[in-house]
Structure formats: C-alpha cells, structure tokens
Design a protein around this motif. Structure first.
Motif, PDB file in Angstrom:
ATOM      1  N   UNK A  14      43.721  68.185 111.859  1.00 55.40           N
ATOM      2  CA  UNK A  14      42.753  67.914 112.926  1.00 55.40           C
ATOM      3  C   UNK A  14      42.375  69.203 113.657  1.00 55.40           C
ATOM      4  N   UNK A  15      43.376  70.054 113.891  1.00 54.62           N
ATOM      5  CA  UNK A  15      43.165  71.288 114.651  1.00 54.62           C
ATOM      6  C   UNK A  15      42.704  72.448 113.772  1.00 54.62           C
ATOM      7  N   UNK A  16      42.572  72.206 112.497  1.00 50.19           N
ATOM      8  CA  UNK A  16      42.471  73.260 111.494  1.00 50.19           C
ATOM      9  C   UNK A  16      41.489  74.377 111.831  1.00 50.19           C
ATOM     10  N   UNK A  17      40.276  74.040 112.193  1.00 51.25           N
ATOM     11  CA  UNK A  17      39.264  75.062 112.466  1.00 51.25           C
ATOM     12  C   UNK A  17      38.954  75.193 113.957  1.00 51.25           C
ATOM     13  N   UNK A  18      39.913  74.843 114.785  1.00 54.98           N
ATOM     14  CA  UNK A  18      39.746  75.006 116.229  1.00 54.98           C
ATOM     15  C   UNK A  18      39.444  76.467 116.538  1.00 54.98           C
ATOM     16  N   UNK A  19      38.494  76.691 117.411  1.00 52.59           N
ATOM     17  CA  UNK A  19      38.070  78.062 117.707  1.00 52.59           C
ATOM     18  C   UNK A  19      38.929  78.745 118.766  1.00 52.59           C
ATOM     19  N   UNK A  20      39.783  77.981 119.445  1.00 48.23           N
ATOM     20  CA  UNK A  20      40.625  78.551 120.492  1.00 48.23           C
ATOM     21  C   UNK A  20      41.851  79.229 119.884  1.00 48.23           C
ATOM     22  N   UNK A  21      42.030  80.486 120.211  1.00 46.17           N
ATOM     23  CA  UNK A  21      43.150  81.270 119.699  1.00 46.17           C
ATOM     24  C   UNK A  21      44.501  80.612 119.996  1.00 46.17           C
ATOM     25  N   UNK A  22      44.672  80.123 121.220  1.00 43.70           N
ATOM     26  CA  UNK A  22      45.962  79.546 121.601  1.00 43.70           C
ATOM     27  C   UNK A  22      46.225  78.213 120.914  1.00 43.70           C
ATOM     28  N   UNK A  23      45.187  77.511 120.518  1.00 42.33           N
ATOM     29  CA  UNK A  23      45.363  76.279 119.752  1.00 42.33           C
ATOM     30  C   UNK A  23      45.742  76.616 118.314  1.00 42.33           C
ATOM     31  N   UNK A  24      45.095  77.634 117.744  1.00 43.68           N
ATOM     32  CA  UNK A  24      45.459  78.090 116.407  1.00 43.68           C
ATOM     33  C   UNK A  24      46.926  78.526 116.364  1.00 43.68           C
ATOM     34  N   UNK A  25      47.341  79.269 117.369  1.00 46.50           N
ATOM     35  CA  UNK A  25      48.738  79.701 117.436  1.00 46.50           C
ATOM     36  C   UNK A  25      49.673  78.500 117.577  1.00 46.50           C
ATOM     37  N   UNK A  26      49.224  77.488 118.294  1.00 46.32           N
ATOM     38  CA  UNK A  26      50.047  76.298 118.493  1.00 46.32           C
ATOM     39  C   UNK A  26      50.344  75.562 117.200  1.00 46.32           C
ATOM     40  N   UNK A  27      49.306  75.302 116.392  1.00 47.25           N
ATOM     41  CA  UNK A  27      49.589  74.562 115.169  1.00 47.25           C
ATOM     42  C   UNK A  27      50.195  75.464 114.093  1.00 47.25           C
ATOM     43  N   UNK A  28      49.905  76.763 114.157  1.00 45.40           N
ATOM     44  CA  UNK A  28      50.578  77.694 113.256  1.00 45.40           C
ATOM     45  C   UNK A  28      52.067  77.744 113.541  1.00 45.40           C
ATOM     46  N   UNK A  29      52.410  77.731 114.822  1.00 44.13           N
ATOM     47  CA  UNK A  29      53.815  77.705 115.254  1.00 44.13           C
ATOM     48  C   UNK A  29      54.501  76.431 114.758  1.00 44.13           C
ATOM     49  N   UNK A  30      53.822  75.307 114.873  1.00 43.37           N
ATOM     50  CA  UNK A  30      54.374  74.042 114.400  1.00 43.37           C
ATOM     51  C   UNK A  30      54.678  74.108 112.903  1.00 43.37           C
ATOM     52  N   UNK A  31      53.741  74.626 112.115  1.00 47.07           N
ATOM     53  CA  UNK A  31      53.970  74.749 110.676  1.00 47.07           C
ATOM     54  C   UNK A  31      55.124  75.709 110.391  1.00 47.07           C
ATOM     55  N   UNK A  32      55.216  76.785 111.150  1.00 49.77           N
ATOM     56  CA  UNK A  32      56.322  77.732 110.977  1.00 49.77           C
ATOM     57  C   UNK A  32      57.664  77.039 111.175  1.00 49.77           C
ATOM     58  N   UNK A  33      57.777  76.238 112.228  1.00 46.10           N
ATOM     59  CA  UNK A  33      59.048  75.559 112.488  1.00 46.10           C
ATOM     60  C   UNK A  33      59.362  74.530 111.399  1.00 46.10           C
ATOM     61  N   UNK A  34      58.331  73.854 110.895  1.00 50.72           N
ATOM     62  CA  UNK A  34      58.563  72.914 109.792  1.00 50.72           C
ATOM     63  C   UNK A  34      59.037  73.654 108.538  1.00 50.72           C
ATOM     64  N   UNK A  35      58.624  74.908 108.388  1.00 55.80           N
ATOM     65  CA  UNK A  35      58.999  75.664 107.194  1.00 55.80           C
ATOM     66  C   UNK A  35      60.488  75.994 107.149  1.00 55.80           C
ATOM     67  N   UNK A  36      61.190  75.858 108.261  1.00 59.69           N
ATOM     68  CA  UNK A  36      62.636  76.103 108.262  1.00 59.69           C
ATOM     69  C   UNK A  36      63.354  75.160 107.293  1.00 59.69           C
ATOM     70  N   UNK A  37      62.909  73.907 107.260  1.00 55.46           N
ATOM     71  CA  UNK A  37      63.527  72.899 106.400  1.00 55.46           C
ATOM     72  C   UNK A  37      62.627  72.502 105.230  1.00 55.46           C
ATOM     73  N   UNK A  38      61.347  72.804 105.328  1.00 54.39           N
ATOM     74  CA  UNK A  38      60.378  72.378 104.307  1.00 54.39           C
ATOM     75  C   UNK A  38      59.508  73.563 103.890  1.00 54.39           C
ATOM     76  N   UNK A  39      60.159  74.643 103.503  1.00 56.55           N
ATOM     77  CA  UNK A  39      59.411  75.864 103.174  1.00 56.55           C
ATOM     78  C   UNK A  39      58.394  75.632 102.065  1.00 56.55           C
TER      79      UNK A  39
END
Length: 238
Positions: free
Chosen positions: A173-198
């Motif tokens: 849903x957030x994929x092409x959001x133009x706000x830098x802080x929103x992009x960082x937010x969902x990127x951060x979420x994916x990073x944390x998921x990668x700890x167990x689901x790389x």
C-alpha cells in the motif's frame, strides 16, 4: 492527576538544557519543541511515577497521557509512551480508535510517532491481531504520520518474525509513497521481518525492486549479507 503533571513539568524545566534542545533539532525536518534532555533521563523520570499510576484506573492513565501528548514537547510524549505499554494487559481492541485520534491530533514528528507506535500500538496489535486490518486504512490516509504508523506499529513483533504477510500488504500500500519518512518506515518494517524471514523479504524486494524507492530498498536489505544487498541493488533507477 494534575499534581503529577505539575511535578513532571517542574522537573523537566529544572533539568532542561537549552544547548541540548537546540542541537537535538538537527535530527528533524519539522519544527519540534523540546526541553533538551537525554532519553534515558526522561525514561527514569517516567518510571518513578509507575507505582502511583498502577493504582489508577486505565481511563485516568489515558487522560494523563493525552495531556502529555497534547503539550507538544518531545519529552512529555516520551513519558506517555514509556507509561502506556506498562498497561497493555488492560488494553481493549477499541483503544486503537483512541490511539488513532492521538496520532491525528498530536503526532508531528518521527520520534513521537515511533516511540508511541512501536510498543503501545504494537502491544495492542499482538493482543488483538484481528485489529491489524485498521493499519491498512492508515496506510491510505492523507496524514503522513498515520501512514508511517501503519508500518512502524508492527516493528517489535516483526523482529520476532510475526505478521509477515501483513507487513508485505502494508508495504504494498505504501510502496510508492512520496514521503521520505514513510518510505523509511516501511523499509524499516521489511528490515525487521528479514531477521527471521530473510529469503522471503529478499524475494519480495527482487520482485519489486525496479519500482521500489531507493530509500525503502536500502532500509529493507540493511541486515542482509553483502552479496544479497549487491544483488538487490542491481536495478534501473527511475
């Protein structure tokens, strides 16, 4: 209740450091209001009131926290965010509507957003996972802090590998959001998921990387081995 607020504000004013307050503003693009105190010191003040709060009804605690958020001071919002997770065993699913209102009315920077959402809203969603559907509507909100909240509210359970499919849906849903802080937010979420689901997160990035904003992609692959990061970064940038 008013006495607690008066005591806290008096303590914050006494310990305020104008130089620290000024230097701290460099971490924000937005205008922020701060006393100028280290987070650890603010947390210590917050914890000192927990015995008194534990004797209160949840509604009284919520009222205190709203007063702190409404002040606009970073340190006061941090105190509220330190208190609220200590009452997660009293949370009800409908409290998410209250928290949503607080984001809309009082959150004006990433620090307040993250300290509130990571644990308070994250704890509620762990207790009531059916409420995660609310995050999908947040992700489509016109309010950028609500959109960031849609992602960062799942950060703590994501570290444990929970809610992977929900994280992917929010990222979509957030994929092409133009706000830098929103992009960082969902990127951060994916990073944390990668700890167990790389592998799953890597596969997601590989499928999406041609259109994925660079900021979000860099966050998402941050914990991956160098070879995987290098492969993920092979794309034609827009």
């Amino acid at each position: 209740m008013d006495t607690i607020l008066e005591e806290i504000r008096s303590t914050l004013k006494e310990r305020a450091d104008p130089a620290l307050a000024e230097s701290g503003k460099r971490f924000f693009k937005e205008e922020v209001t701060t006393y100028g105190m280290k987070t650890a010191e603010v947390a210590k003040i917050a914890r000192s009131y927990l015995p008194a709060l534990k004797r209160m009804e949840k509604e009284e605690v919520f009222s205190l926290c709203e007063e702190l958020f409404a002040s606009g001071y970073l340190e006061e919002s941090f105190i509220a965010s330190e208190w609220l997770p200590r009452f997660s065993d009293r949370f009800e699913a409908d409290d998410l509507n209250i928290f949503e209102g607080w984001i809309l009315r009082y959150v004006t920077n990433w620090a307040t957003c993250d300290t509130f959402c990571n644990h308070t809203i994250g704890d509620l969603l762990v207790n009531y996972p059916e409420s995660i559907v609310k995050l999908y509507s947040w992700a489509e909100s016109e309010n950028r802090w609500l959109r960031r909240a849609a992602a960062v509210s799942l950060i703590v359970p994501a570290k444990k590998g929970e809610f992977l499919e929900e994280a992917f849906r929010i990222a979509d849903i957030l994929f092409e959001d133009t706000e830098d802080l929103v992009q960082k937010g969902y990127g951060w979420l994916l990073k944390e998921e990668s700890r167990k689901h790389r592998d799953e997160v890597f596969a997601y990035v590989q499928r999406k990387k041609r259109m994925m904003p660079r900021t979000a992609l860099r966050y998402a692959i941050e914990l991956m081995p160098q070879e995987m990061r290098r492969e993920a970064m092979k794309k034609d940038w827009r």
